[in-house]
Design a protein around this motif. Structure first.
Motif: not given
Length: 230
Positions: A145-154, A197-206, A211-218
């Motif tokens: 959607a962003l033409n090779n840009g990063l969404s910066h929002s899970l 620990i897993c939740i706190c690694m991504f939820a506060p900054i989701c 992004s969906l495919w880089s949110a390892n802890y999810l």
């Protein structure tokens, strides 16, 4: 900053569980390094983990909770009234090695809350997503959607991959799996700590990172029940 995120949380977890002063020292040193580097998002993850641990420990260990809160209060007061002193000391140290602290520059300039252009990205992403609201853009939809840009929002990236309806269903499915996983681990403190620990690694900054495919802890939490059953 991102590399120090997990070690810092692990040291804090160890201090809450074992009370080792060395763990508290290491976590404080890592937090200071993150501040000096200028990476803000790890601090949200670390802060969220601390608040949750304080809440859980308030009843079981009120002395340690009050000690930690007192320490945080002292640090906060020192940062408010000693900002200029901190800046002068670190600039004196860094100048000898030709180092500039991005974190101190942001903190002292009053731009701590700057969005670094993220709202412009979000406006563009939502505009593109509204063109394909039902199915989204498929795998790696945010990048497409962003033409090779990063969404910066899970959250927005999930919608970009799956559409609004699919994104909501995915989030509800994840929340239900997390709830079952947390309930099933109520008698296993190590398992609960890992989940937290897993939740706190991504939820506060989701909303503002990942992004969906880089949110390892999810994904760690999504596959964890499979491992538990085996």
């Amino acid at each position: 900053g991102r590399a120090l995120n997990l070690p810092t949380i692990v040291f804090i977890s160890s201090w809450f569980n074992k009370g080792n002063i060395f763990d508290l020292f290491c976590s404080g040193l890592f937090c200071l390094s993150i501040v000096l580097i200028g990476s803000r998002f790890p601090l949200l993850c670390i802060g969220s983990f601390i608040l949750i641990k304080l809440f859980f420990n308030l009843k079981n260990n009120p002395k340690k909770t009050l000690l930690f809160l007192s320490l945080l209060l002292i640090i906060f007061i020192f940062l408010i009234f000693g900002g200029t002193y901190i800046n002068n000391v670190f600039n004196l140290i860094f100048s000898k090695f030709g180092i500039r602290s991005r974190g101190l520059s942001i903190l002292l300039s009053g731009n701590l809350g700057t969005d670094s252009g993220r709202f412009i990205i979000y406006e563009e992403l939502i505009s593109q997503l509204n063109k394909h609201p039902f199915l989204g853009y498929g795998a790696f939809g945010g990048i497409v959607a962003l033409n090779n840009g990063l969404s910066h929002s899970l959250i927005l990236d999930i919608f970009s991959n799956l559409g609004y309806l699919g994104g909501v269903l995915f989030l509800l499915w994840f929340i239900s799996r997390f709830a079952k996983l947390w309930k099933s681990s109520k008698n296993n403190m190590s398992k609960k700590e890992y989940i937290l620990i897993c939740i706190c690694m991504f939820a506060p900054i989701c909303l503002i990172q990942s992004s969906l495919w880089s949110a390892n802890y999810l994904w760690y939490l999504l596959v964890m029940p499979l491992k538990s059953k085996s």
